[in-house]
Design a protein around this motif. Structure first.
Motif, PDB file in Angstrom:
ATOM      1  N   VAL A 244       0.828  -1.200   0.000  1.00  0.00           N
ATOM      2  CA  VAL A 244       0.000   0.000   0.000  1.00  0.00           C
ATOM      3  C   VAL A 244       0.872   1.264   0.000  1.00  0.00           C
ATOM      4  CG1 VAL A 244      -1.553   1.388   1.433  1.00  0.00           C
ATOM      5  CG2 VAL A 244      -2.064  -1.008   0.977  1.00  0.00           C
ATOM      6  N   ASN A 245       1.779   1.348   0.946  1.00  0.00           N
ATOM      7  CA  ASN A 245       2.577   2.569   1.064  1.00  0.00           C
ATOM      8  C   ASN A 245       3.729   2.615   0.069  1.00  0.00           C
ATOM      9  OD1 ASN A 245       1.136   2.222   3.624  1.00  0.00           O
ATOM     10  ND2 ASN A 245       2.125   4.162   4.134  1.00  0.00           N
ATOM     11  N   GLY A 246       4.078   1.475  -0.507  1.00  0.00           N
ATOM     12  CA  GLY A 246       5.211   1.459  -1.420  1.00  0.00           C
ATOM     13  C   GLY A 246       4.809   1.476  -2.877  1.00  0.00           C
ATOM     14  N   ALA A 247       3.867   0.613  -3.257  1.00  0.00           N
ATOM     15  CA  ALA A 247       3.579   0.469  -4.685  1.00  0.00           C
ATOM     16  C   ALA A 247       2.237   1.073  -5.090  1.00  0.00           C
ATOM     17  CB  ALA A 247       3.614  -1.010  -5.060  1.00  0.00           C
ATOM     18  N   GLN A 248       1.165   0.751  -4.347  1.00  0.00           N
ATOM     19  CA  GLN A 248      -0.167   1.170  -4.798  1.00  0.00           C
ATOM     20  C   GLN A 248      -0.511   2.606  -4.413  1.00  0.00           C
ATOM     21  OE1 GLN A 248      -2.305  -1.046  -6.353  1.00  0.00           O
ATOM     22  NE2 GLN A 248      -1.002  -2.855  -6.167  1.00  0.00           N
ATOM     23  N   HIS A 249      -0.059   2.995  -3.220  1.00  0.00           N
ATOM     24  CA  HIS A 249      -0.348   4.331  -2.690  1.00  0.00           C
ATOM     25  C   HIS A 249      -1.829   4.593  -2.513  1.00  0.00           C
ATOM     26  CE1 HIS A 249       3.668   4.992  -4.825  1.00  0.00           C
ATOM     27  NE2 HIS A 249       3.880   4.727  -3.566  1.00  0.00           N
ATOM     28  N   MET A 250      -2.599   3.567  -2.530  1.00  0.00           N
ATOM     29  CA  MET A 250      -4.035   3.647  -2.218  1.00  0.00           C
ATOM     30  C   MET A 250      -4.521   2.198  -2.036  1.00  0.00           C
ATOM     31  SD  MET A 250      -5.656   4.097  -6.055  1.00  0.00           S
ATOM     32  CE  MET A 250      -6.454   5.555  -5.625  1.00  0.00           C
ATOM     33  N   LEU A 251      -5.757   2.053  -1.619  1.00  0.00           N
ATOM     34  CA  LEU A 251      -6.302   0.701  -1.497  1.00  0.00           C
ATOM     35  C   LEU A 251      -7.435   0.568  -2.507  1.00  0.00           C
ATOM     36  CD1 LEU A 251      -6.063  -1.904   0.129  1.00  0.00           C
ATOM     37  CD2 LEU A 251      -7.709  -0.993   1.742  1.00  0.00           C
ATOM     38  N   VAL A 252      -7.331  -0.431  -3.384  1.00  0.00           N
ATOM     39  CA  VAL A 252      -8.329  -0.651  -4.423  1.00  0.00           C
ATOM     40  C   VAL A 252      -8.987  -1.997  -4.155  1.00  0.00           C
ATOM     41  CG1 VAL A 252      -8.730  -0.710  -6.914  1.00  0.00           C
ATOM     42  CG2 VAL A 252      -6.739   0.475  -5.990  1.00  0.00           C
ATOM     43  N   GLN A 253     -10.275  -2.064  -4.411  1.00  0.00           N
ATOM     44  CA  GLN A 253     -10.966  -3.336  -4.169  1.00  0.00           C
ATOM     45  C   GLN A 253     -10.339  -4.473  -4.990  1.00  0.00           C
ATOM     46  OE1 GLN A 253     -15.147  -3.610  -5.278  1.00  0.00           O
ATOM     47  NE2 GLN A 253     -15.493  -4.792  -3.427  1.00  0.00           N
ATOM     48  N   GLY A 254     -10.149  -5.589  -4.336  1.00  0.00           N
ATOM     49  CA  GLY A 254      -9.682  -6.805  -5.025  1.00  0.00           C
ATOM     50  C   GLY A 254      -8.271  -6.710  -5.577  1.00  0.00           C
ATOM     51  N   PHE A 255      -7.376  -5.935  -4.946  1.00  0.00           N
ATOM     52  CA  PHE A 255      -6.017  -5.854  -5.490  1.00  0.00           C
ATOM     53  C   PHE A 255      -5.169  -7.031  -5.019  1.00  0.00           C
ATOM     54  CE2 PHE A 255      -2.839  -4.163  -2.350  1.00  0.00           C
ATOM     55  CZ  PHE A 255      -3.633  -4.331  -1.244  1.00  0.00           C
ATOM     56  N   ASN A 256      -4.155  -7.348  -5.826  1.00  0.00           N
ATOM     57  CA  ASN A 256      -3.240  -8.465  -5.519  1.00  0.00           C
ATOM     58  C   ASN A 256      -3.953  -9.700  -4.959  1.00  0.00           C
ATOM     59  OD1 ASN A 256      -1.330  -6.676  -6.243  1.00  0.00           O
ATOM     60  ND2 ASN A 256      -0.037  -6.976  -4.450  1.00  0.00           N
ATOM     61  N   PRO A 257      -4.868 -10.291  -5.721  1.00  0.00           N
ATOM     62  CA  PRO A 257      -5.650 -11.382  -5.127  1.00  0.00           C
ATOM     63  C   PRO A 257      -4.882 -12.693  -4.973  1.00  0.00           C
ATOM     64  CG  PRO A 257      -6.253 -11.106  -7.402  1.00  0.00           C
ATOM     65  CD  PRO A 257      -5.248 -10.043  -7.114  1.00  0.00           C
ATOM     66  N   ASP A 258      -3.666 -12.768  -5.484  1.00  0.00           N
ATOM     67  CA  ASP A 258      -2.987 -14.069  -5.451  1.00  0.00           C
ATOM     68  C   ASP A 258      -1.689 -14.072  -4.670  1.00  0.00           C
ATOM     69  OD1 ASP A 258      -1.619 -12.507  -7.136  1.00  0.00           O
ATOM     70  OD2 ASP A 258      -1.539 -13.910  -8.818  1.00  0.00           O
ATOM     71  N   VAL A 259      -1.426 -13.029  -3.868  1.00  0.00           N
ATOM     72  CA  VAL A 259      -0.158 -13.046  -3.116  1.00  0.00           C
ATOM     73  C   VAL A 259      -0.128 -14.176  -2.089  1.00  0.00           C
ATOM     74  CG1 VAL A 259       0.629 -10.666  -3.346  1.00  0.00           C
ATOM     75  CG2 VAL A 259      -1.039 -11.250  -1.596  1.00  0.00           C
ATOM     76  N   GLY A 260      -1.286 -14.492  -1.543  1.00  0.00           N
ATOM     77  CA  GLY A 260      -1.333 -15.550  -0.530  1.00  0.00           C
ATOM     78  C   GLY A 260      -0.957 -16.895  -1.121  1.00  0.00           C
ATOM     79  N   ALA A 261      -1.633 -17.241  -2.229  1.00  0.00           N
ATOM     80  CA  ALA A 261      -1.387 -18.541  -2.861  1.00  0.00           C
ATOM     81  C   ALA A 261       0.045 -18.621  -3.379  1.00  0.00           C
ATOM     82  CB  ALA A 261      -2.379 -18.762  -3.994  1.00  0.00           C
ATOM     83  N   ALA A 262       0.497 -17.534  -4.023  1.00  0.00           N
ATOM     84  CA  ALA A 262       1.860 -17.536  -4.554  1.00  0.00           C
ATOM     85  C   ALA A 262       2.861 -17.676  -3.410  1.00  0.00           C
ATOM     86  CB  ALA A 262       2.119 -16.261  -5.335  1.00  0.00           C
ATOM     87  N   GLY A 263       2.552 -17.053  -2.285  1.00  0.00           N
ATOM     88  CA  GLY A 263       3.438 -17.142  -1.130  1.00  0.00           C
ATOM     89  C   GLY A 263       3.635 -18.586  -0.678  1.00  0.00           C
ATOM     90  N   ILE A 264       2.538 -19.353  -0.699  1.00  0.00           N
ATOM     91  CA  ILE A 264       2.631 -20.765  -0.315  1.00  0.00           C
ATOM     92  C   ILE A 264       3.575 -21.499  -1.260  1.00  0.00           C
ATOM     93  CG2 ILE A 264       1.347 -22.927  -0.093  1.00  0.00           C
ATOM     94  CD1 ILE A 264      -1.108 -21.181   0.630  1.00  0.00           C
ATOM     95  N   GLY A 265       3.374 -21.243  -2.577  1.00  0.00           N
ATOM     96  CA  GLY A 265       4.231 -21.888  -3.577  1.00  0.00           C
ATOM     97  C   GLY A 265       5.691 -21.533  -3.382  1.00  0.00           C
ATOM     98  N   ILE A 266       5.932 -20.252  -3.119  1.00  0.00           N
ATOM     99  CA  ILE A 266       7.317 -19.800  -2.950  1.00  0.00           C
ATOM    100  C   ILE A 266       7.938 -20.465  -1.727  1.00  0.00           C
ATOM    101  CG2 ILE A 266       8.726 -17.797  -2.349  1.00  0.00           C
ATOM    102  CD1 ILE A 266       6.652 -16.165  -4.047  1.00  0.00           C
ATOM    103  N   ALA A 267       7.172 -20.497  -0.644  1.00  0.00           N
ATOM    104  CA  ALA A 267       7.703 -21.102   0.586  1.00  0.00           C
ATOM    105  C   ALA A 267       8.056 -22.564   0.358  1.00  0.00           C
ATOM    106  CB  ALA A 267       6.683 -20.965   1.710  1.00  0.00           C
ATOM    107  N   ILE A 268       7.205 -23.266  -0.393  1.00  0.00           N
ATOM    108  CA  ILE A 268       7.488 -24.684  -0.653  1.00  0.00           C
ATOM    109  C   ILE A 268       8.702 -24.821  -1.566  1.00  0.00           C
ATOM    110  CG2 ILE A 268       6.601 -26.763  -1.781  1.00  0.00           C
ATOM    111  CD1 ILE A 268       3.834 -25.951  -0.741  1.00  0.00           C
ATOM    112  N   LEU A 269       8.745 -23.960  -2.585  1.00  0.00           N
ATOM    113  CA  LEU A 269       9.890 -23.989  -3.502  1.00  0.00           C
ATOM    114  C   LEU A 269      11.183 -23.753  -2.728  1.00  0.00           C
ATOM    115  CD1 LEU A 269      10.876 -24.100  -6.441  1.00  0.00           C
ATOM    116  CD2 LEU A 269      10.508 -21.654  -6.585  1.00  0.00           C
ATOM    117  N   ALA A 270      11.127 -22.846  -1.750  1.00  0.00           N
ATOM    118  CA  ALA A 270      12.322 -22.516  -0.975  1.00  0.00           C
ATOM    119  C   ALA A 270      12.520 -23.484   0.175  1.00  0.00           C
ATOM    120  CB  ALA A 270      12.211 -21.095  -0.444  1.00  0.00           C
ATOM    121  N   ASN A 271      11.664 -24.512   0.256  1.00  0.00           N
ATOM    122  CA  ASN A 271      11.774 -25.499   1.318  1.00  0.00           C
ATOM    123  C   ASN A 271      11.687 -24.851   2.699  1.00  0.00           C
ATOM    124  OD1 ASN A 271      11.904 -28.046   2.196  1.00  0.00           O
ATOM    125  ND2 ASN A 271      14.069 -28.401   1.709  1.00  0.00           N
TER     126      ASN A 271
END
Lengths: 341, 515
Positions: A244-271
């Protein structure tokens, strides 16, 4: 290895689409280095991913599944935008940022800690609770965006833009790369120190790998569940803050809807390793940016990147089980040999 | 010419990743007999029957049914061959009725539940079971649920019924009913396998007894040709005294290191006392051995001592200080060391490094701290020193606990607990499953700690261990201490009887009850 297999499979999929996978891939990579702005965007995209991946990884070290990083991310975003809007005219920018960061940590921590508490107190399934908590968070956000946080114009479900004073400073002029990336790197290192250098992190890992032995060592693993989920929620919420404070500078409905799922994938990839998460996040960031550009250029649907990420993840997970199985067979063979002698 | 046995197992071996569960097991099950599989926990009784029932796949060996080799891949195959097994934990759908559970998987499409209710009711009446086919299984007491399981097997016309510790959940009266049924069932030409570690039941019901120990068959006897003493010896094993007791080199200091007063723990689930009114004193520089067949309350006693479970009643005093209500962490800090019998589960964290396992019980302490961080250097040095001192075969302090052999894993635990247990150390089955070299090593460590004046409790089912190390011996049976004796006042014969639940003839022996 798994990454390579994933790329090959998605290349084969490209073939079905009637495109030459090699030229497409080449295009993807060359486009990434097209200009400084695009290149820097990889890291912008990677920043929130690092936080959500850390959130999953930390809980996973305690053998807990935090599937709700998305929701915690939204909670963080809401608190970040509200606090920023509230304070931006009253206090100097730097001070506001510190207060906002602290508020998001607290809010995300409480949101996550609640899941941990339910697990500890009632043995509620943290997988389901955390997953469902995402929808609660999402709806809180949507509600607020249509009411208290609605922009002054009242046109779209979004907030007023934040004042420039409360933006996270840009590192390289001419790009979107902001200091949130630095914060993400530092957080990864911080979590690594917590897990591998501090007694608390040790206890979290111990509870994850042998909770009976931990209990016998006088460590209350239920308390650790709450602590781990608190930290996990706080990490994901911090992701909301930097976005919010770094990239978007505002809050928009339904933004970045996949950071959670991608985060899981990344964590698994990184073991589950916080340092590995840095690199895995950058890889995901690159694929995202590249995919968008590829879609613009060659008429290849940009969803191919999602496919690519998906197949990489499938192979990463498969690889984990294959390794496990091989290990077990080796042990058995060893035992048989020892017996027959 | 003996008839072909109904079931024959030939040279079955089953390995789990790190353990041999069964090794070269051969046995026969004949029609019309009750076969008891006797052995201690972990002897491999359940495993071998699960192989027969298709739950596990044998790594080696053959199964013959009526003289023909068969491959049993799943319980479904087993049932088709007429083999049914009642697990320790019942496989019933709690929310369904008795009849629904019994016909589960055996009817397809539309069916008339009333019709089946009647069949089940008849079947129950025929065997003298008081079971209402329409009641919901979840509402029934365990004893009745077990009958439902039996009815299910009978409904499928099982020729062989395997029961895994069937009396564990039953009251004595229910057990009697079950025994009657078992005998009645076999007189109809069917076979029953009774898995148990209780000697009395075996003598009561079995025609033939197979004793297992450490995954192997160690005895195959007819009931009327054996007795409880012989069986208990076979079951517990190794009667040879590998280490003969040496009269205490240092006379035990008279100070009482640890005292238990009427310590009791009741299981909240079924209200049964797991240990009851245990009172004893252990002096500094003394080893008190606690002998007993496993499953007689040793686990609960250990949990009481370590602080893992709250006492229902009674007091524990450590050097005169009441520690009954202290936590595990507090007791560790006060200098109580504990070596649990299940080192994989309670002592070590297998995927973690040796250093981390050394750190496990000290994560709250100030040792090995540098500012707020873990002082990896001194922790490494400490671990390396212990590896050397205890002659632990490991690649280094960074080796995972998993990568070590059982004996070396136990040495790691010992090294840690001996240092932590500054005043009292509790050993629960410290040498279970270890080879002779490791056993000797561990015994020497225990004696050494005694010499240092520590208060030691040694819980073991190995009589040789008990006799070789203890100054005094307490015998535990069904959660109660049935007597405390000086080492020389007991012999294997007498202790065997005590362990089997017979009260000794008090007139001829000087029984040294503490209180």
């Amino acid at each position: 290895m798994a990454v390579l297999l994933g790329l090959i499979v998605s290349g084969l999929l490209l073939l079905f689409l009637g495109e030459n996978p090699l030229t497409a891939m080449a295009m993807l990579f060359s486009s990434l280095f097209r200009d400084g702005y695009t290149f820097a965007d990889i890291f912008v995209k990677a920043t929130p991913l690092m936080f959500t991946a850390l959130a999953f990884a930390l809980a996973f070290q305690a053998n807990l599944f935090n599937i709700g990083a998305q929701g915690q991310f939204y909670i963080g975003s809401i608190v970040a935008v509200s606090a920023s809007l509230l304070l931006q005219d009253k206090l100097p920018g730097g001070l506001v940022l510190i207060i906002v960061a602290a508020a998001t940590i607290l809010a995300g921590g409480v949101w996550g800690g609640l899941i941990g508490w339910l697990k500890a107190r009632f043995n509620a399934n943290e997988f389901l609770v955390s997953m469902m908590s995402t929808y609660v968070a999402l709806n809180i956000m949507n509600y607020l965006l249509r009411t208290w946080l609605l922009e002054s114009k009242g046109e779209y479900p979004q907030t007023n833009p934040l004042d420039k004073t409360v933006w996270l400073p840009i590192i390289f002029p001419g790009t979107r790369l902001h200091s949130g990336f630095i914060l993400a790197l530092l957080t990864c290192i911080g979590v690594w120190i917590l897990l591998y250098k501090l007694p608390l992190g040790f206890r979290i890992r111990a509870a994850g790998q042998g909770k009976d032995a931990t209990a016998m060592a006088g460590i209350n693993y239920k308390t650790l569940y709450i602590i781990a989920f608190f930290i996990s929620g706080a990490l994901a919420a911090l992701g909301g803050f930097v976005e919010v404070n770094g990239a978007q500078h505002m809050l928009v409905q339904g933004f970045n809807p996949d950071v959670g799922a991608a985060g899981i994938g990344i964590a698994i990839l990184a073991n589950g390793n916080p340092i590995g998460i840095i690199f895995a996040s950058i890889l995901f960031g690159a694929l995202k940016v590249g995919g968008t550009i590829m879609g613009q250029l060659a008429g290849i649907p940009s969803s191919i990147t999602e496919l690519m990420l998906g197949s990489v993840m499938v192979f990463v997970i498969l690889g984990y089980f294959v390794r496990e199985k091989l290990e077990e067979n080796r042990e058995k063979a060893k035992l048989k040999e020892a017996v027959s002698v | 010419m003996p008839e072909t046995p109904f079931v024959e197992l030939r040279n079955i071996s089953k390995y789990f990743a790190k353990v041999i569960a069964n090794q070269d097991v051969s046995l026969e099950i004949r029609k019309g007999e009750v076969l008891a599989l006797l052995g201690e926990n972990g002897a491999g009784k359940s495993t071998i029957m699960k192989v027969l029932y298709g739950l596990y796949k044998a790594d080696e060996g053959q199964i013959l049914i009526d003289g023909e080799t068969k491959i049993i891949r799943s319980p479904k195959d087993a049932m088709q061959l007429g083999i049914a097994m009642i697990q320790q934990h019942f496989a019933l759908v709690q929310a369904n009725t008795v009849t629904e559970n019994i016909i589960l998987g055996l009817v397809h499409g539309r069916y008339d539940i009333k019709h089946y209710d009647k069949i089940v009711a008849d079947l129950a009446a025929q065997h003298g079971f008081d079971v209402d086919p329409t009641s919901i299984v979840g509402d029934l007491p365990v004893g009745i649920q077990q009958k439902v399981e039996i009815l299910k097997a009978l409904y499928q016309n099982a020729q062989l019924l395997i029961m895994d510790e069937p009396t564990a959940v039953l009251t004595p009266q229910e057990s009697t009913v079950l025994m009657n049924f078992v005998q009645q069932n076999t007189s109809a030409g069917k076979a029953v396998v009774f898995i148990t570690h209780k000697l009395r039941e075996v003598m009561e019901v079995a025609d033939r007894i197979i004793v297992m120990r450490d995954g192997r068959v160690v005895g195959d006897l007819r009931r009327n040709e054996t007795n409880e003493l012989e069986l208990s010896k076979l079951m517990v094993g190794r009667e040879i005294h590998e280490r003969t007791y040496v009269e205490a080199v240092v006379t035990p200091n008279q100070a009482v290191g640890l005292e238990l007063q009427n310590v009791s723990i009741r299981d909240p689930k079924d209200n049964v006392f797991q240990i009851k009114d245990i009172s004893l004193q252990v002096h500094e520089g003394e080893i008190l051995g606690i002998a007993g067949v496993s499953g007689n309350g040793q686990d609960a006693l250990c949990n009481a001592l370590s602080g893992y479970r709250r006492l229902t009643k009674g007091k524990i005093l450590l050097g005169g200080q009441d520690i009954s209500n202290t936590t595990v962490r507090e007791r560790i800090r006060l200098g109580l060391g504990y070596v649990p019998s299940d080192r994989h589960r309670y002592s070590l964290i297998m995927p973690m490094k040796l250093t981390e396992n050394m750190f496990l019980k000290r994560s709250y302490g100030t040792i090995w701290r540098k500012y707020a961080l873990i002082d990896q250097k001194s922790l490494n040095a400490y671990t390396a020193e212990k590896i050397h001192a205890y002659d632990i075969k490991a690649t280094g302090p960074d080796a995972t606990a998993k990568s070590l052999s059982g004996g070396n894993q136990q040495k790691v635990v010992l090294a840690r607990e001996v240092d932590l247990g500054k005043r009292v150390i509790v050993f629960d089955q410290p040498t279970r499953g270890l080879d002779l070299g490791a056993i000797d090593n561990i015994h020497r460590t225990i004696l050494n700690e005694k010499k240092k004046g520590k208060t030691i409790i040694l819980i073991s089912t190995e009589l040789s261990e008990i006799f070789g190390l203890s100054d005094r011996i307490a015998v535990i049976y069904r959660g109660e201490i049935v007597g405390i004796y000086k080492n020389h006042d007991l012999d294997t014969q007498k202790i065997g009887l005590l362990m089997a639940g017979y009260t000794p003839d008090t007139t001829s022996d000087q029984v040294l009850h503490e209180k």
